[in-house]
Structure formats: structure tokens, C-alpha cells
Design an enzyme around this catalytic site. Structure first.
Site, short mmCIF file in Angstrom:
data_model
loop_
_atom_site.label_atom_id
_atom_site.label_comp_id
_atom_site.label_asym_id
_atom_site.label_seq_id
_atom_site.Cartn_x
_atom_site.Cartn_y
_atom_site.Cartn_z
N HIS A 1 0.74 -1.25 -0.09
CA HIS A 1 -0.13 -0.02 -0.12
C HIS A 1 0.86 1.28 -0.03
O HIS A 1 1.86 1.21 0.63
CB HIS A 1 -0.78 0.02 1.31
CG HIS A 1 -2.02 0.85 1.37
ND1 HIS A 1 -2.00 2.38 1.37
CD2 HIS A 1 -3.21 0.79 0.63
CE1 HIS A 1 -3.27 2.75 1.19
NE2 HIS A 1 -4.13 1.92 0.54
N ASP B 1 -8.05 -5.18 -0.05
CA ASP B 1 -8.50 -6.35 -0.93
C ASP B 1 -7.94 -7.78 -0.68
O ASP B 1 -8.69 -8.60 -1.47
CB ASP B 1 -7.82 -5.93 -2.36
CG ASP B 1 -8.50 -4.55 -2.72
OD1 ASP B 1 -9.71 -4.36 -2.62
OD2 ASP B 1 -7.72 -3.76 -3.23
N1 ACO Z 1 4.26 -7.80 -4.45
C1 ACO Z 1 5.73 -7.93 -4.65
N2 ACO Z 1 6.25 -6.73 -4.61
C2 ACO Z 1 5.55 -5.61 -4.13
C3 ACO Z 1 4.32 -5.42 -4.20
C4 ACO Z 1 3.54 -6.69 -4.24
N3 ACO Z 1 2.28 -6.57 -4.19
N4 ACO Z 1 4.01 -4.31 -3.87
C5 ACO Z 1 5.04 -3.54 -3.95
N5 ACO Z 1 6.01 -4.45 -4.15
C6 ACO Z 1 7.51 -3.88 -4.21
C7 ACO Z 1 7.90 -3.16 -5.59
O1 ACO Z 1 8.24 -3.65 -6.61
C8 ACO Z 1 8.92 -2.12 -4.80
O2 ACO Z 1 10.19 -2.97 -4.91
P1 ACO Z 1 11.43 -2.16 -5.05
O3 ACO Z 1 11.49 -1.01 -4.06
O4 ACO Z 1 12.45 -3.05 -5.02
O5 ACO Z 1 11.39 -1.45 -6.40
C9 ACO Z 1 8.39 -1.74 -3.56
O6 ACO Z 1 7.74 -3.04 -3.08
C10 ACO Z 1 7.61 -0.55 -3.21
O7 ACO Z 1 6.59 -0.68 -4.11
P2 ACO Z 1 5.83 0.43 -5.09
O8 ACO Z 1 5.15 -0.06 -6.18
O9 ACO Z 1 6.79 1.27 -5.45
O10 ACO Z 1 4.76 0.99 -3.97
P3 ACO Z 1 3.64 1.83 -4.58
O11 ACO Z 1 3.25 2.72 -3.22
O12 ACO Z 1 4.00 2.80 -5.74
O13 ACO Z 1 2.39 1.00 -5.11
C11 ACO Z 1 0.63 -0.37 -4.65
C12 ACO Z 1 1.43 0.49 -4.03
C13 ACO Z 1 0.20 -0.19 -5.93
C14 ACO Z 1 -0.67 -0.96 -3.76
C15 ACO Z 1 1.59 -1.79 -4.78
O14 ACO Z 1 1.89 -2.27 -3.41
C16 ACO Z 1 0.86 -2.89 -5.47
O15 ACO Z 1 1.07 -3.18 -6.69
N6 ACO Z 1 0.14 -3.91 -4.93
C17 ACO Z 1 -0.63 -4.89 -5.36
C18 ACO Z 1 -1.95 -4.50 -6.08
C19 ACO Z 1 -2.86 -4.26 -5.05
O16 ACO Z 1 -2.91 -4.86 -3.92
N7 ACO Z 1 -3.61 -2.94 -4.93
C20 ACO Z 1 -4.29 -2.37 -4.09
C21 ACO Z 1 -3.99 -1.47 -3.21
S1 ACO Z 1 -5.25 -1.02 -2.00
C22 ACO Z 1 -6.41 -0.04 -2.74
O17 ACO Z 1 -6.13 0.46 -3.68
C23 ACO Z 1 -7.83 -0.37 -2.42
#
Ligand code: ACO
Length: 423
Positions: free
Chosen positions: A301, A358
């Protein structure tokens, strides 16, 4: 700490500091470009406050979520979704009379114009219900055209009351069943479940356990400050687009799998893991491998870096609902094992990746017989009061302007046009 200093090209500038009611500090850079000629660059807006708002407070480090000062856990345990909608939109929990009036209005306006039902005939049965929901939300403006300057309350009521009917009809259409009219003696949640599950040829019994669970789910989704869809609502609303069009845009923003669409993706992921022999460790490894293109859906998140309080409540609710219904869902076992492995893995620990709202919601919806492609619609139903509250707050703020970010241009500098024969 009432000013912040910036040194740019050797020159010092001062900017006022704004402190929120929970101590959140913001540097007010409204005059930045005028004073310095520079802008800020914050792709993904992780450090940008786009507005002041009194609707929702999140402390991602502490795992706190409050609506208008009330803890999410208290609201989820003790309030009804309709009370929470009132709280978000009008600023206060309703008293008995206010609640009765609000409920009555939501009940009276829950049918949609008969002609609008014909729209459903134009969609293929395979249409994703989110596409139908956003189109129908925008279409409400054709039947109830808002007039600039009028009191918006009637539109707020209509939208809140009718969206559940629109959503239920989208589902009924997709499975080829006749639509079911709302029934006025039922609560908001019971009415929705009836419109989804009832068939004209048999008596429908309201399942109170489902009603309770749905009430909780909708409350947990009701607002989350400046997330992707709510920011979309504020951006679209800032152009003074009407409420229906604005919410339609919010619905589209929610649909994406990185946002509300994640609840559908979580279930699809769990199904995939199950059909692949329930080898959840393999999927944790895939999520850690950046080249795999695979993410653990329902994990991570932008704001929560400790735990998502909604996910904690939902995990417990999931156990309770499935236990009381006597359902043994193998996907719940996979989800729990996946969570356990991920939470003990340094990749997830270092990146502070926890289950989000979720992760468990879909398993509860599944237990209520709600199909996977309706999960994001359920999220939208829950988020609707939050979107409306933000639209209203922005509309009532005499200082709000059209939202219009800038950019740092990185394309070619000026070039001479070449006629086609010379290219
Ligand atoms: N699985 C594996 N790795 C992940 C995940 C995941 N679900 N989420 C983040 N990471 C990693 C990224 O690859 C990144 O790694 P790095 O630093 O080595 O490059 C690090 O964790 C930070 O993640 P970001 O994508 O930069 O974080 P951001 O804040 O931009 O994105 C998000 C947040 C979109 C929720 C992301 O965690 C994600 O895609 N999660 C999966 C989708 C999801 O569950 N979305 C629902 C969110 S809640 C809502 O909107 C209701």
C-alpha cells in the site's frame, strides 16, 4: 516551525508551513512558481498534498484510519453503512430523526427510470459490470440533469440510492436473469443482496449474516482520503463537471488492478495458485523476482507501512463469516499461508508490504455468492459516500480551483517541420 526555507540557485525563499489537526505538516508551495520560476516534481504524488480535507485521517505508519475522527474499527463494529454515509457526507453521525429521514430518502429514490433499464439490453452478457456501472452513473445525468447553482442534495440522494440498483441490474443482466425491483421495507444492504440473489419464481429469505458482513465491508471501503479514485473525483469535479459524471470517472479509476480492481485479481491469483497445486511458496518467489512481472495482489500500500487496519478486521470477519456459514474455502487456507510466508520473508519485511483491504474481502464476497467480476463493483458501492463527500467538500470550498498539475518537459526542443518527401 511555521516557515520552510528553500535555497535555489543560491537564493533563499520562505514558504509557510500548514499543520493539520493531527499534526501533519505540509509546506505550502502555492507561490513557489511565482517566486522562483520552478515547480516541484513528485511523480505518483507520494509527497504531495492536493487539498485540505476534514473527512478522513490515515496514519500509515501507525495503521490508523478514522472517518471524521471516529476509529474505523468502532464504525465497522457498531454503525450501519447508511449512518457512515451520513457521517462522511454531512460531517456528523445522524441522530434518530436524521437517520430515519436519510433512510427514507434513500429508499424512496432507489428505483431507476424504466427507460434506463433498456440500456442494459445494449451491453453484451460478457460486459464487465464496472463498465456498466460507470456508464450508468454518467447516464443518470441525462435523466436528472443537474442545473448549475442548484442545491446538490437531491442528486447526492439519487446517486446513493440508485447505484446499488444499477449494480444489481448489471449483475442480473450478465447472468440472463430478470431484474428485481428494490423492496422498500428492507435495509440498504438487505435490499442489494435481494436484488442480486432473488428470482421471481421463489420466496427470498434475507440472510442476516450476509447483511451484517456486507454492512461491515461497505463501511471499511467507505473512504480512504486522497487515493487514486478519490483524487480522480476531485480532479474531474474541480472542472465543475456534474456529480454523476464525476463519480463515473471515479468508478473508472477504481477499476484498475493496482487499486480497487485488486480484489478481483486477488481471487484470480488464489484460484491460479490452487489449480497449480497450492504451491504458494512458488508465487511468493515469483513476486520477489522483478523479471516475472508477477505481484502478490492484495499486498502493499502506498500509505500503510505497518498494517492496513481494514485488512485486520476483514481477516477476522472472513473467519467468522465462513465459520458461521459452515464454509470451508480452500482459497482462505491458501490466502492465510501466503500471508504467513510473505510476512516472514525479508523481501516483504524490508519493503513493508502487508495485506491490504483487498486481500480477504473477495473470499467473504464469494461466501455470499457474489461472483468475482462483481467484487470491484462492491468496492465502488462502499466508496460511493466517500467520493460524494470529497466532491461536496471541494464544491463548498470557495477557495478551490480547477486542478491542473504542471510537468517537467523532457521532449525535443524546437525543431523545423519537414515536408513528407524530406522525412
Ligand atoms: N508484490 C510484490 N512486490 C511488491 C508489491 C506486491 N504486491 N507491492 C509492492 N512491491 C514492491 C515493489 O516492486 C517495490 O520494490 P522495489 O523497491 O524493490 O522496487 C516496492 O515493493 C515498493 O512498491 P511500489 O510499487 O513502489 O509502491 P507503490 O506505493 O507505488 O504502490 C501498490 C502501491 C500499487 C498498492 C503496490 O503495492 C501494488 O501494486 N500492490 C498490488 C496491487 C494491490 O493490492 N492494490 C490494491 C491497493 S489497496 C487499494 O487501492 C484499495
Amino acid at each position: 516551525m511555521d516557515t520552510a526555507k528553500l535555497i535555489l540557485a543560491g537564493k533563499e525563499y520562505e514558504f509557510p508551513v500548514v499543520v493539520g489537526s493531527e499534526g501533519e505538516v505540509g509546506i505550502d508551495i502555492t507561490t513557489l512558481r511565482a517566486k522562483t520560476g520552478a515547480i516541484t516534481l513528485d511523480s505518483g504524488y507520494g509527497n504531495t498534498g492536493s487539498c485540505k480535507s476534514s473527512i478522513c485521517f490515515i496514519d500509515g505508519e501507525q495503521g490508523i484510519l478514522r472517518y471524521r475522527g471516529y476509529e474505523i474499527a468502532d464504525l465497522a463494529e457498531h454503525a450501519s453503512f447508511v449512518e457512515v454515509a451520513h457521517l462522511l457526507i454531512y460531517g456528523e453521525l445522524p441522530n434518530k430523526d436524521q437517520l430515519a429521514t436519510f433512510r427514507e430518502k434513500l429508499t424512496r429514490h432507489s428505483m431507476i427510470h424504466e427507460d434506463m433499464k433498456k440500456f442494459y439490453e445494449g451491453y453484451p452478457p460478457t460486459a464487465h459490470p464496472m463498465a456498466v456501472l460507470s456508464s450508468m452513473a454518467a447516464s443518470l445525468s441525462t435523466y436528472y440533469p443537474p442545473v448549475p447553482g442548484e442545491d446538490s442534495d437531491q442528486h447526492i440522494i439519487r446517486l446513493l440510492a440508485k447505484t446499488k440498483t444499477i449494480a444489481a441490474y448489471a449483475y442480473k443482466k450478465s447472468i440472463g436473469q430478470p431484474t428485481i425491483y428494490p423492496q422498500n421495507d428492507l435495509s440498504y444492504c438487505a435490499n442489494f443482496l435481494r436484488m442480486i440473489h432473488a428470482v421471481p419464481c421463489e420466496e427470498y429469505q434475507v440472510n442476516e449474516l450476509w447483511v451484517k458482513a456486507l454492512n461491515k465491508l461497505l463501511i471499511l471501503h467507505a473512504d480512504h482520503e486522497q487515493n487514486c479514485s478519490t483524487s480522480t473525483v476531485r480532479i474531474v469535479g474541480s472542472s465543475q463537471a456534474n456529480l454523476y459524471a464525476t463519480i463515473s470517472a471515479g468508478i473508472c479509476a477504481l477499476w484498475g488492478p493496482l487499486h480497487g480492481g485488486a480484489n478481483q485479481s486477488v481471487l484470480e491469483m488464489l484460484e491460479q495458485i490452487r489449480s497449480d497445486g497450492a504451491n504458494y511458496k512458488k508465487y511468493v518467489d515469483m513476486a520477489k523476482d522483478k523479471n516475472s512481472g508477477f505481484k502478490l495482489m492484495g499486498f502493499g500500500h502506498r500509505v500503510y507501512k505497518n498494517f492496513d487496519p481494514r485488512a485486520t478486521i476483514l481477516k477476522k470477519t472472513c473467519d467468522e463469516v465462513l465459520g458461521q456459514l459452515g464454509i470451508n474455502d480452500p482459497l482462505l487456507d491458501i490466502a492465510k499461508k501466503l500471508e504467513e510466508v510473505a510476512l516472514n520473508d525479508s523481501f516483504f519485511i524490508e519493503r513493508k508490504l502487508y495485506p491490504n483491504v483487498d486481500f480477504y474481502s473477495g473470499i467473504i464476497y464469494r461466501a455470499m455468492g457474489i461472483p468475482t467480476n462483481m467484487f470491484t463493483v462492491m468496492f465502488a458501492l462502499g466508496r460511493l459516500p466517500g467520493w460524494i463527500a470529497h466532491w461536496k467538500e471541494q464544491n463548498e470550498d470557495s477557495g478551490s480551483r480547477i486542478n491542473r498539475p504542471r510537468q517537467v518537459y523532457t521532449g525535443p526542443t524546437v525543431r523545423s517541420f519537414l515536408p513528407i518527401e524530406k522525412r
